[in-house]
Each structure stands twice: as structure tokens, then as C-alpha cells.
Design an enzyme around this catalytic site. Structure first.
Site, PDB file in Angstrom:
ATOM      1  N   HIS A   1     -32.754  -5.056  33.174  1.00  0.00           N
ATOM      2  CA  HIS A   1     -33.873  -6.193  33.314  1.00  0.00           C
ATOM      3  C   HIS A   1     -35.176  -5.223  33.564  1.00  0.00           C
ATOM      4  O   HIS A   1     -36.359  -5.600  33.466  1.00  0.00           O
ATOM      5  CB  HIS A   1     -33.778  -6.914  34.387  1.00  0.00           C
ATOM      6  CG  HIS A   1     -34.398  -8.264  34.298  1.00  0.00           C
ATOM      7  ND1 HIS A   1     -34.027  -9.367  34.855  1.00  0.00           N
ATOM      8  CD2 HIS A   1     -35.158  -8.617  33.494  1.00  0.00           C
ATOM      9  CE1 HIS A   1     -34.465 -10.568  34.636  1.00  0.00           C
ATOM     10  NE2 HIS A   1     -35.543 -10.048  33.595  1.00  0.00           N
TER      11      HIS A   1
ATOM     12  N   ASP B   1     -32.750 -16.136  37.028  1.00  0.00           N
ATOM     13  CA  ASP B   1     -31.975 -14.890  37.536  1.00  0.00           C
ATOM     14  C   ASP B   1     -31.464 -15.100  38.938  1.00  0.00           C
ATOM     15  O   ASP B   1     -31.923 -15.914  39.509  1.00  0.00           O
ATOM     16  CB  ASP B   1     -33.116 -13.638  37.485  1.00  0.00           C
ATOM     17  CG  ASP B   1     -32.434 -12.222  37.748  1.00  0.00           C
ATOM     18  OD1 ASP B   1     -31.401 -12.255  38.355  1.00  0.00           O
ATOM     19  OD2 ASP B   1     -33.317 -11.335  37.329  1.00  0.00           O
TER      20      ASP B   1
ATOM     21  N   HIS C   1     -31.616 -12.802  41.046  1.00  0.00           N
ATOM     22  CA  HIS C   1     -32.155 -11.905  41.952  1.00  0.00           C
ATOM     23  C   HIS C   1     -33.905 -12.062  41.792  1.00  0.00           C
ATOM     24  O   HIS C   1     -34.132 -12.630  40.634  1.00  0.00           O
ATOM     25  CB  HIS C   1     -32.039 -10.388  41.676  1.00  0.00           C
ATOM     26  CG  HIS C   1     -30.561 -10.037  41.783  1.00  0.00           C
ATOM     27  ND1 HIS C   1     -29.653 -10.257  40.601  1.00  0.00           N
ATOM     28  CD2 HIS C   1     -29.763  -9.687  42.550  1.00  0.00           C
ATOM     29  CE1 HIS C   1     -28.630  -9.789  40.974  1.00  0.00           C
ATOM     30  NE2 HIS C   1     -28.279  -9.490  41.937  1.00  0.00           N
TER      31      HIS C   1
ATOM     32  N   ASP D   1     -36.339  -9.529  41.722  1.00  0.00           N
ATOM     33  CA  ASP D   1     -36.804  -8.350  40.902  1.00  0.00           C
ATOM     34  C   ASP D   1     -38.332  -8.120  41.340  1.00  0.00           C
ATOM     35  O   ASP D   1     -38.925  -7.783  40.703  1.00  0.00           O
ATOM     36  CB  ASP D   1     -36.735  -8.873  39.657  1.00  0.00           C
ATOM     37  CG  ASP D   1     -35.096  -8.600  38.897  1.00  0.00           C
ATOM     38  OD1 ASP D   1     -34.095  -8.198  39.521  1.00  0.00           O
ATOM     39  OD2 ASP D   1     -35.013  -9.050  37.764  1.00  0.00           O
TER      40      ASP D   1
ATOM     41  N   HIS E   1     -34.602  -1.618  37.755  1.00  0.00           N
ATOM     42  CA  HIS E   1     -34.376  -3.122  37.316  1.00  0.00           C
ATOM     43  C   HIS E   1     -34.420  -4.383  38.369  1.00  0.00           C
ATOM     44  O   HIS E   1     -34.454  -5.539  37.978  1.00  0.00           O
ATOM     45  CB  HIS E   1     -32.755  -3.001  36.369  1.00  0.00           C
ATOM     46  CG  HIS E   1     -31.592  -3.293  37.341  1.00  0.00           C
ATOM     47  ND1 HIS E   1     -30.577  -3.690  36.912  1.00  0.00           N
ATOM     48  CD2 HIS E   1     -31.601  -2.666  38.556  1.00  0.00           C
ATOM     49  CE1 HIS E   1     -29.658  -3.628  38.109  1.00  0.00           C
ATOM     50  NE2 HIS E   1     -30.075  -3.150  39.014  1.00  0.00           N
TER      51      HIS E   1
ATOM     52  N   ASP F   1     -31.756 -13.454  32.706  1.00  0.00           N
ATOM     53  CA  ASP F   1     -30.884 -12.495  33.287  1.00  0.00           C
ATOM     54  C   ASP F   1     -29.547 -13.151  33.176  1.00  0.00           C
ATOM     55  O   ASP F   1     -29.258 -14.217  33.773  1.00  0.00           O
ATOM     56  CB  ASP F   1     -31.204 -11.880  34.589  1.00  0.00           C
ATOM     57  CG  ASP F   1     -30.203 -10.730  35.087  1.00  0.00           C
ATOM     58  OD1 ASP F   1     -29.060 -10.904  34.783  1.00  0.00           O
ATOM     59  OD2 ASP F   1     -30.762  -9.757  35.654  1.00  0.00           O
TER      60      ASP F   1
ATOM     61  N   ASP G   1     -27.032 -12.603  34.660  1.00  0.00           N
ATOM     62  CA  ASP G   1     -26.435 -12.785  36.018  1.00  0.00           C
ATOM     63  C   ASP G   1     -26.802 -14.130  36.896  1.00  0.00           C
ATOM     64  O   ASP G   1     -26.481 -14.500  37.884  1.00  0.00           O
ATOM     65  CB  ASP G   1     -26.351 -11.534  36.805  1.00  0.00           C
ATOM     66  CG  ASP G   1     -27.812 -11.134  37.536  1.00  0.00           C
ATOM     67  OD1 ASP G   1     -28.568 -12.000  37.376  1.00  0.00           O
ATOM     68  OD2 ASP G   1     -27.890  -9.928  37.634  1.00  0.00           O
TER      69      ASP G   1
ATOM     70  N   GLU H   1     -29.326  -7.778  30.664  1.00  0.00           N
ATOM     71  CA  GLU H   1     -28.083  -7.340  31.269  1.00  0.00           C
ATOM     72  C   GLU H   1     -26.673  -7.898  30.952  1.00  0.00           C
ATOM     73  O   GLU H   1     -25.774  -8.028  31.934  1.00  0.00           O
ATOM     74  CB  GLU H   1     -28.167  -8.016  32.931  1.00  0.00           C
ATOM     75  CG  GLU H   1     -29.406  -7.455  33.606  1.00  0.00           C
ATOM     76  CD  GLU H   1     -29.433  -6.101  34.159  1.00  0.00           C
ATOM     77  OE1 GLU H   1     -28.392  -5.448  33.953  1.00  0.00           O
ATOM     78  OE2 GLU H   1     -30.357  -5.501  34.650  1.00  0.00           O
TER      79      GLU H   1
END
Length: 300
Positions: free
Chosen positions: A100, A123, A125, A127, A140, A227, A229, A272
Site C-alpha cells: 500500500h 482498508d 488499517h 495507514d 505501507h 486494500d 486486507d 496488497e
């Protein structure tokens, strides 16, 4: 949606310390992304891959606490130019990652053509880390902060110096793993976040309706940074930083379908995908399925 799509692969795995995500663009291509988009009557031009620097693995600068800083910056400088060139031609830049950290270059390239750029950050996360707040030093986990102008100058000055986006133009969807520094930054900047609590409580339909309405009031261009994830690891196992309790396959399809109907997305990246950790290219195939929905694919 613009009818001409430029596919840009970025086999970058330098923003973290787990191998395999550099093969993500190839896995997504192998899963049939070009055929899928051409069946939807788009003109697709595959620009190939942005060259990725290859340093000694996991070089971490003790002063900045950033891993592979120079190499990540170099890769993103090249990406920003390619994305900007694509956008200036009236094409839709579709970036395939890679980790990412490549969002630094994507947003730097797109933001040159949009004074007010909206961002949907799909996402697990935030980030939003910096060298000071990151437990790992992995870049990332920093691209959204960098794009806000927060972080090392070698990253924040990519494209043009300073912020590429404004905090009030960001919506994070699906967050469920935030570091303490990220939580503080979200509160300080007033960034709009739909955690998994809100998704569960409100439902994806309302979350996306609110997201679309919120951004439509503020911006003309919206970038989707997805992303894999963000999805639950049961659905998308081939990611480097899985977090349980994530978004479902069907919720993600609905989100993409609603964005297609709203017709607000002008650039996107899917990142990712890690084939080494995947099961029979399942995660790359899901990425292609979601792209199909984003670009208007319907059952009937």
C-alpha cells in the site's frame, strides 16, 4: 466512468518486510482483469509494470525509523508521473499493487489534476502512521499520512511539495486495526471513519450511501484505494497483514456496485495481493470480481 482504462502494475514490496506482494500485479492479470474489463466495453491499455528498485532487504534507517525509504520514494516518483500522464490523457488510472505504500505515488499523480480530491480508503488499517508513531517502520502503513503532508520530506514532496489531499475529503471504510498515533491523528484532523462497528451496526448500504453523499458535496474527483486486507481473511487469505472480523465478499461487492451507480470514482488502486500466502489465486480473483462491479458489471 471514463471508457479508456490505463492499467499500471507496481510490483513493489519495499514498504513492508514480507515477501510476495511484488507478484500481486501478475496474479491480478492472470486472474483475467483485462478480459473482464474489455467485456464491459472498456478500452483497456496495459502500461506494464513500474520498475521497482531492489535494495538489500529490509534496510531501515535508524534516524527516520523508515524501511527502504529511498527506494520507496524512487518507485513512487515514477508511479506518480505515469498516473499523471494517464489522467491528463483522459484515461482512468487503474493501479495494481504491490504493497500500500504505492498509494503515495498514485495520489501524488492524481492530485495534480484535482484541486479537491476525495479519497475512499477501503482498508482494515488507517495507514496514518509516521516514522515517530509506527511500531515497525513499514511505509505501507503511512501513505495516507504522507498524502496529508505528514511524514518524511522525501515522501511528502513526491509529485509536488505539500499535502495532496485534505482530511475532510477522506472516508475510511472497514477499519479495525489502528495504532494509537493513528487514532490521535484521526481525532485531530476530523477524518471520517466507518469502523467495522459502524459497518455492522448500520449495514454496508447505509455506509456507502453516506460516504457517497458526503464526498459528492465536497469534490468532483474521487480516488478509491482498496486494500484486499479490508476483506475478512476467510474471504481473502492472500494478504500480508490479515485482520480477523473484516468485510465480507458480498458487502464489498455491494460497495463497488453502489460506487458504480454513483459514478464518482475517477481513479483506483487495488493493493496488497500476496500470491505466496493465497489459495489458488483466490484473492487476486476476488480483486478482479470487485473491479468488475466497480466498473459496472451487473447480474442482469
Amino acid at each position: 466512468m471514463k471508457k479508456h482504462i490505463s492499467i499500471i502494475g507496481v510490483p513493489m514490496d519495499l514498504g513492508q518486510n514480507r515477501r510476495g506482494v511484488d507478484m500481486g500485479p501478475s496474479a491480478i492479470r492472470y486472474a483475467g482483469v483485462i478480459d473482464r474489463l474489455e467485456r464491459l466495453k472498456y478500452k483497456v491499455e496495459d502500461l506494464g509494470d513500474i520498475p521497482s528498485p531492489t535494495p538489500g532487504r529490509n534496510q531501515k534507517d535508524d534516524e527516520s525509523n523508515l524501511r527502504n525509504l529511498n527506494e520507496v520514494a524512487e518507485g513512487n516518483i515514477n508511479l506518480a508521473k505515469t498516473v499523471s500522464d494517464s489522467f491528463s490523457k483522459g484515461h482512468f488510472p487503474l493501479v495494481l499493487g504491490g504493497d500500500h505504500s504505492i498509494a503515495i505515488g498514485t495520489l501524488a499523480g492524481v492530485s495534480k489534476h484535482a484541486d479537491q480530491l476525495g479519497v475512499i480508503w477501503y482498508d482494515a488499517h488507517g495507514d496514518l502512521n509516521t516514522g515517530e508513531t509506527s511500531p515497525s517502520g513499514n511505509i505501507h502503513g503511512m501513505p495516507l499520512a504522507v498524502s496529508l503532508g505528514i511524514g518524511h520530506e522525501k515522501l511528502t514532496q513526491i509529485g509536488e511539495s505539500g499535502p495532496k489531499i485534505r482530511p475532510e475529503n477522506i472516508v475510511i471504510v472497514g477499519a479495525r486495526s489502528l495504532d494509537e498515533g493513528e487514532k490521535e491523528l484521526i481525532k485531530e484532523k476530523g477524518i471520517k471513519v466507518y469502523t467495522m462497528h459502524e459497518v455492522d451496526r448500520l449495514g454496508m448500504s447505509q455506509v456507502m450511501s453516506e460516504t457517497i453523499d458526503y464526498l459528492k458535496e465536497r469534490v468532483q474527483h474521487v480516488h478509491l484505494s482498496l486494500d484486499l486486507d479490508g476483506l475478512d481473511p476467510e474471504e481473502a487469505p492472500g494478504v500480508g497483514t490479515p485482520v480477523v472480523g473484516g468485510l465480507s465478499y458480498r458487502e464489498s461487492h455491494l460497495a463497488m456496485e453502489m460506487l458504480a451507480e454513483a459514478d464518482i470514482i475517477t481513479s483506483a488502486e487495488f493493493v496488497e495481493v500476496n500470491p505466496i500466502l493465497d489459495e489458488k489465486n483466490k484473492t487476486a480473483s476476488i480483486a478482479v470480481d470487485l473491479m468488475g462491479s466497480l466498473f459496472g458489471e451487473k447480474l442482469l
